[in-house]
Design a protein around this motif. Structure first.
Motif, PDB file in Angstrom:
ATOM      1  N   PRO A 273       0.805  -1.236   0.000  1.00 43.87           N
ATOM      2  CA  PRO A 273       0.000   0.000   0.000  1.00 43.87           C
ATOM      3  C   PRO A 273       0.832   1.278   0.000  1.00 43.87           C
ATOM      4  O   PRO A 273       0.283   2.366  -0.150  1.00 43.87           O
ATOM      5  CB  PRO A 273      -0.805  -0.122   1.298  1.00 43.87           C
ATOM      6  N   VAL A 274       2.163   1.158   0.172  1.00 43.90           N
ATOM      7  CA  VAL A 274       2.998   2.358   0.230  1.00 43.90           C
ATOM      8  C   VAL A 274       4.058   2.376  -0.875  1.00 43.90           C
ATOM      9  O   VAL A 274       5.052   3.078  -0.787  1.00 43.90           O
ATOM     10  CB  VAL A 274       3.657   2.515   1.625  1.00 43.90           C
ATOM     11  N   ASP A 275       3.830   1.588  -1.916  1.00 40.78           N
ATOM     12  CA  ASP A 275       4.656   1.628  -3.136  1.00 40.78           C
ATOM     13  C   ASP A 275       6.129   1.318  -2.910  1.00 40.78           C
ATOM     14  O   ASP A 275       7.020   1.958  -3.497  1.00 40.78           O
ATOM     15  CB  ASP A 275       4.512   2.987  -3.829  1.00 40.78           C
ATOM     16  N   ILE A 276       6.432   0.345  -2.062  1.00 39.04           N
ATOM     17  CA  ILE A 276       7.810  -0.122  -1.929  1.00 39.04           C
ATOM     18  C   ILE A 276       8.195  -0.886  -3.187  1.00 39.04           C
ATOM     19  O   ILE A 276       7.428  -1.711  -3.678  1.00 39.04           O
ATOM     20  CB  ILE A 276       7.967  -1.004  -0.677  1.00 39.04           C
ATOM     21  N   GLU A 277       9.377  -0.632  -3.707  1.00 38.84           N
ATOM     22  CA  GLU A 277       9.827  -1.219  -4.971  1.00 38.84           C
ATOM     23  C   GLU A 277      10.786  -2.376  -4.688  1.00 38.84           C
ATOM     24  O   GLU A 277      12.002  -2.265  -4.870  1.00 38.84           O
ATOM     25  CB  GLU A 277      10.451  -0.139  -5.845  1.00 38.84           C
ATOM     26  N   HIS A 278      10.222  -3.492  -4.270  1.00 37.75           N
ATOM     27  CA  HIS A 278      11.023  -4.649  -3.881  1.00 37.75           C
ATOM     28  C   HIS A 278      11.926  -5.130  -5.018  1.00 37.75           C
ATOM     29  O   HIS A 278      13.120  -5.407  -4.801  1.00 37.75           O
ATOM     30  CB  HIS A 278      10.119  -5.816  -3.470  1.00 37.75           C
ATOM     31  N   VAL A 279      11.365  -5.266  -6.213  1.00 36.16           N
ATOM     32  CA  VAL A 279      12.094  -5.890  -7.317  1.00 36.16           C
ATOM     33  C   VAL A 279      13.367  -5.122  -7.654  1.00 36.16           C
ATOM     34  O   VAL A 279      14.408  -5.718  -7.959  1.00 36.16           O
ATOM     35  CB  VAL A 279      11.187  -6.019  -8.556  1.00 36.16           C
ATOM     36  N   LYS A 280      13.309  -3.814  -7.584  1.00 30.96           N
ATOM     37  CA  LYS A 280      14.495  -3.008  -7.873  1.00 30.96           C
ATOM     38  C   LYS A 280      15.614  -3.328  -6.875  1.00 30.96           C
ATOM     39  O   LYS A 280      16.784  -3.491  -7.256  1.00 30.96           O
ATOM     40  CB  LYS A 280      14.141  -1.524  -7.826  1.00 30.96           C
ATOM     41  N   GLN A 281      15.281  -3.412  -5.600  1.00 28.46           N
ATOM     42  CA  GLN A 281      16.295  -3.728  -4.593  1.00 28.46           C
ATOM     43  C   GLN A 281      16.787  -5.163  -4.739  1.00 28.46           C
ATOM     44  O   GLN A 281      17.974  -5.448  -4.582  1.00 28.46           O
ATOM     45  CB  GLN A 281      15.746  -3.491  -3.193  1.00 28.46           C
ATOM     46  N   PHE A 282      15.867  -6.082  -5.048  1.00 27.01           N
ATOM     47  CA  PHE A 282      16.261  -7.485  -5.206  1.00 27.01           C
ATOM     48  C   PHE A 282      17.201  -7.642  -6.412  1.00 27.01           C
ATOM     49  O   PHE A 282      18.160  -8.419  -6.366  1.00 27.01           O
ATOM     50  CB  PHE A 282      15.026  -8.365  -5.401  1.00 27.01           C
ATOM     51  N   THR A 283      16.919  -6.914  -7.484  1.00 25.23           N
ATOM     52  CA  THR A 283      17.781  -7.000  -8.661  1.00 25.23           C
ATOM     53  C   THR A 283      19.170  -6.467  -8.354  1.00 25.23           C
ATOM     54  O   THR A 283      20.176  -6.996  -8.842  1.00 25.23           O
ATOM     55  CB  THR A 283      17.169  -6.221  -9.839  1.00 25.23           C
ATOM     56  N   GLY A 284      19.237  -5.411  -7.540  1.00 22.51           N
ATOM     57  CA  GLY A 284      20.542  -4.885  -7.142  1.00 22.51           C
ATOM     58  C   GLY A 284      21.376  -5.945  -6.438  1.00 22.51           C
ATOM     59  O   GLY A 284      22.593  -6.061  -6.666  1.00 22.51           O
ATOM     60  N   MET A 285      20.733  -6.732  -5.589  1.00 25.39           N
ATOM     61  CA  MET A 285      21.463  -7.800  -4.898  1.00 25.39           C
ATOM     62  C   MET A 285      21.797  -8.945  -5.846  1.00 25.39           C
ATOM     63  O   MET A 285      22.877  -9.552  -5.746  1.00 25.39           O
ATOM     64  CB  MET A 285      20.634  -8.285  -3.709  1.00 25.39           C
ATOM     65  N   ASN A 286      20.921  -9.253  -6.786  1.00 31.35           N
ATOM     66  CA  ASN A 286      21.221 -10.291  -7.777  1.00 31.35           C
ATOM     67  C   ASN A 286      22.415  -9.898  -8.641  1.00 31.35           C
ATOM     68  O   ASN A 286      23.227 -10.748  -9.030  1.00 31.35           O
ATOM     69  CB  ASN A 286      19.996 -10.545  -8.659  1.00 31.35           C
ATOM     70  N   ARG A 287      22.522  -8.615  -8.954  1.00 26.24           N
ATOM     71  CA  ARG A 287      23.669  -8.158  -9.744  1.00 26.24           C
ATOM     72  C   ARG A 287      24.969  -8.373  -8.980  1.00 26.24           C
ATOM     73  O   ARG A 287      25.983  -8.760  -9.562  1.00 26.24           O
ATOM     74  CB  ARG A 287      23.498  -6.684 -10.114  1.00 26.24           C
ATOM     75  N   ARG A 288      24.942  -8.133  -7.677  1.00 26.08           N
ATOM     76  CA  ARG A 288      26.147  -8.353  -6.890  1.00 26.08           C
ATOM     77  C   ARG A 288      26.498  -9.840  -6.845  1.00 26.08           C
ATOM     78  O   ARG A 288      27.668 -10.226  -6.951  1.00 26.08           O
ATOM     79  CB  ARG A 288      25.951  -7.793  -5.478  1.00 26.08           C
ATOM     80  N   LEU A 289      25.485 -10.695  -6.712  1.00 25.58           N
ATOM     81  CA  LEU A 289      25.733 -12.137  -6.715  1.00 25.58           C
ATOM     82  C   LEU A 289      26.326 -12.582  -8.047  1.00 25.58           C
ATOM     83  O   LEU A 289      27.259 -13.397  -8.092  1.00 25.58           O
ATOM     84  CB  LEU A 289      24.439 -12.900  -6.446  1.00 25.58           C
ATOM     85  N   THR A 290      25.800 -12.025  -9.137  1.00 26.77           N
ATOM     86  CA  THR A 290      26.302 -12.377 -10.461  1.00 26.77           C
ATOM     87  C   THR A 290      27.761 -11.971 -10.624  1.00 26.77           C
ATOM     88  O   THR A 290      28.595 -12.754 -11.116  1.00 26.77           O
ATOM     89  CB  THR A 290      25.447 -11.692 -11.544  1.00 26.77           C
TER      90      THR A 290
END
Length: 702
Positions: free
Chosen positions: A374-391
């Motif tokens: 309900p407050v427009d948190i952008e989970h996917v953007k943050q998750f992708t940032g962590m996936n990039r670091r893992l990659t």
């Protein structure tokens, strides 16, 4: 009118001049503490890295939209009517009490003391004020009561988790004490002043005063205890104001700011990586990498658990709870700022880290969490940032890594040579036009799965037959087509994604066409929202095949017979529905065949992911229940009719559900059918009807 001028109340009744001075001093301290807390948070955001997207363009429009959402509470009503009503009572009640307190302060401190004007807090204004404050204040108390009942009565599961603590209890009980305490103060004043007739407009306080009188409280007693109750209520209110920026109530500020600064295309598009950024700095590796908007995201989380309750990975027991990820990041950030935690990697595969790599591998990038928030948190953007670091650190899931290597070497996730991409056309009774050699209206991007996967080749062949039957001008790129890159980007392979954009954009530029049509919603999403930002020359209209075919049917170009009698259900692909709002075109096509459409409980924006997004189609997870199995269970058990066919409009969904149908034991219950296949069945029925009509006409002539 002269009588009405005497209608008012004494704000500091029995408190006295010393008490009044003390209150003003404490109020000033509370406001200063509050302002410093706000300043400290804004300073932190200002010092953080910039966000890649413009968050403050059209600021008046953004504020207007956020205000509308705040007042309507439409996000809270989504999926949960009880929560919507509860939050509406809380918001409208709280805002009324806040505005009412502000009006009183203006009258007392500015209008009368500073400007020397007679108080306007009298007569009809006072009566209207009292009525509204009592009515809306009662809604506030009812709303808090509903929250207490949901939390402690029925113990709503999503409200409890690893980050639930005493602060949550203190917050909700403080709100309740403030709401009820205001009425107790009012009731004691009314009782102690002898029940003035005009105070009946304060109907809640007046009723409590009558109850107090019946309980044996005398006016003298009410006057005696009034000051103690007034001070208790006032100190609690001032303490709440002072601590608001430092504790859980801060979401009352950060949530609004988060909604104002939202990215309308969040999740549909992802930020790129600066060209000059060293490989070991790509992605989110430390607290310093959080942009100001990501920090605001973390601070805006209300711990409501809506994201967790709709996450398909979480529902089937995978190691991912979107709420916990956001709050774990927030807790670590705050502990680091306070010097209470040692520096550890934000995300890693094994060892000590804030987030375990398994959690990020489990994310399906379906955006259900973001849609529910309900407050427009952008989970996917943050998750992708962590996936990039893992990659970048070589900690990618092995199966996903194999798929990425295939894409890099062969341009497709299967690792087959590019020359085999058009082999699916060999079984057709006609030749599919080559868009590299002739101008076409529709450039059909077929995609990897319809090109190389045996099951999905039938989907490509069905769509080709539809285009032929409709007589449209279309063509494909044959072996020049490469993987679209949508899910490549979402597993963190940004460099490979950029290469695919460059190659595909060049192939498109060499063809002459009016519109791109995609078989796969994943391609549709990235071509629509991401390619134009990566390749300036990529400026084409993009459609999913369901939109194009629906248009052909509506315009009478595609002969269909509404003769199909089976009952079907339709699954909304995440990338087509939730991300791009294409809901009705597929349903209109289903109805045009004559099939009966039975909706699953979770449909349209609430659709449940097949499990294939975000690289899920390439992973192998040992688990008791797969997302695809849960979705098929819903189709079999939770629909009103006896569903015979499970209709999809995404090749990845076809793959996942065909697998889930076998592993979940649903092979005897229903058939997985792509919408193109259903349409071809209706086309064949139309052809048979036409032949029968011709035969009957000939017989009649004879």
């Amino acid at each position: 009118m002269p009588v009405l001028q005497t209608v008012t109340r004494e704000t500091f009744w029995t408190i006295g001049p010393v008490g009044e001075a003390a209150f003003y001093y404490l109020a000033a301290v509370a406001i200063l503490v509050f302002l410093y807390g706000v300043y400290a948070r804004i300073s932190e955001y200002a010092a953080a890295p910039a966000d890649p997207f413009d968050r403050l363009d059209d600021l008046p429009g953004r504020v207007a939209r956020a205000t509308r959402l705040l007042l309507s509470n439409e996000a809270q009503f989504d999926r949960d009517t009880y929560a919507g009503v509860m939050h509406t009572f809380l918001v409208w009640g709280f805002l009324t009490l806040l505005i009412g307190t502000t009006i009183l302060a203006i009258d007392m401190d500015i209008w009368t003391k500073l400007l020397g004007q007679p108080s306007f807090f009298v007569g009809r204004f006072y009566l209207s004020y009292s009525l509204v404050m009592d009515a809306l204040g009662l809604l506030f108390v009812v709303g808090v009561g509903m929250a207490l009942w949901r939390r402690y009565g029925v113990r709503e599961s999503r409200l409890w988790g690893k980050h639930t603590d005493l602060e949550d209890d203190a917050f909700v009980w403080t709100l309740f004490a403030l709401g009820v305490g205001g009425y107790v103060v009012e009731a004691l004043r009314i009782l102690g002043t002898g029940f003035p007739d005009f105070e009946t407009v304060s109907f809640v306080g007046y009723a409590l005063a009558l109850l107090g009188q019946e309980a044996g409280i005398s006016p003298a007693t009410a006057e005696t205890v009034y000051a103690a109750v007034w001070w208790s209520h006032s100190l609690l209110a001032l303490g709440f104001v002072a601590l608001l920026p430092y504790a859980k109530p801060v979401h009352m500020l950060t949530s609004m700011a988060n909604i104002v600064t939202r990215d309308e295309q969040a999740g549909k598009r992802l930020p790129g990586v600066p060209a000059d950024l060293p490989p070991d700095e790509i992605g989110t590796g430390s607290v310093d990498d959080f942009t100001w908007r990501e920090r605001l995201d973390q601070d805006a989380c209300t711990t409501c658990g809506r994201c967790s309750s709709v996450c398909p990975a979480n529902e089937v027991g995978r190691n991912l709870d979107p709420r916990d990820v956001i709050l774990d990041l927030k807790a670590y950030r705050e502990e680091r700022a306070a010097g209470e935690a040692e520096e550890v990697p934000i995300v890693a595969d094994g060892g000590e880290s804030v987030i375990d790599a398994e959690s990020m591998h489990a994310c399906l990038s379906c955006m259900a969490c973001m849609d529910a928030c309900p407050v427009d948190i952008e989970h996917v953007k943050q998750f992708t940032g962590m996936n990039r670091r893992l990659t970048e650190s070589g900690e990618m899931d092995p199966h996903v890594q194999d798929a990425m290597m295939n894409v890099f070497q062969q341009g497709n996730v299967f690792g087959d040579p590019a020359r085999k991409r058009p082999e699916w056309t060999d079984e057709l009774e006609f030749e599919v036009p080559d868009a590299r050699e002739e101008d076409v209206d529709l450039l059909w991007y077929v995609g990897d799965y319809p090109s190389y996967d045996e099951r999905n080749e039938r989907v490509a062949q069905s769509l080709a037959r539809i285009f032929e039957a409709a007589g449209v001008s279309y063509g494909i790129l044959y072996e020049d087509e490469q993987h679209d890159g949508n899910d490549v980007r979402r597993v963190g392979e940004e460099g490979l994604y950029e290469m695919l954009v460059e190659d595909n954009a060049a192939a498109f530029a060499d063809a002459q066409f009016d519109e791109i049509v995609c078989t796969d919603p994943h391609s549709y999403n990235t071509f629509t929202h991401e390619y134009p930002e990566m390749a300036e020359e990529f400026d084409y209209p993009v459609s999913h095949y369901t939109e194009v075919v629906e248009r052909l049917v509506r315009e009478g170009q595609l002969p269909l017979s509404p003769a199909l009698g089976q009952t079907v259900t339709y699954h909304d692909p995440c990338h087509l529905g939730r991300m791009n709002d294409v809901y009705e075109a597929p349903r209109d096509l289903v109805r045009s065949t004559g099939a009966t459409l039975a909706e699953m409980p979770r449909n349209r924006a609430d659709s449940f992911c097949c499990g294939g997004g975000g690289g899920g189609v390439w992973t192998e997870v040992e688990e008791e229940r797969k997302p695809s199995e849960e979705r098929l269970r819903e189709a079999v058990e939770d629909t009103d009719g006896a569903v015979e066919q499970f209709v999809v409009a995404c090749p990845m969904c076809t793959t996942m559900f065909e697998d889930g149908r076998k592993t979940g034991g649903y092979e005897e219950d229903l058939e997985i059918v792509d919408l193109t296949e259903l349409l071809v069945e209706a086309m064949e029925a139309a052809a048979i009807d036409g032949a029968d009509d011709t035969g009957r006409t000939g017989a009649a002539a004879d």
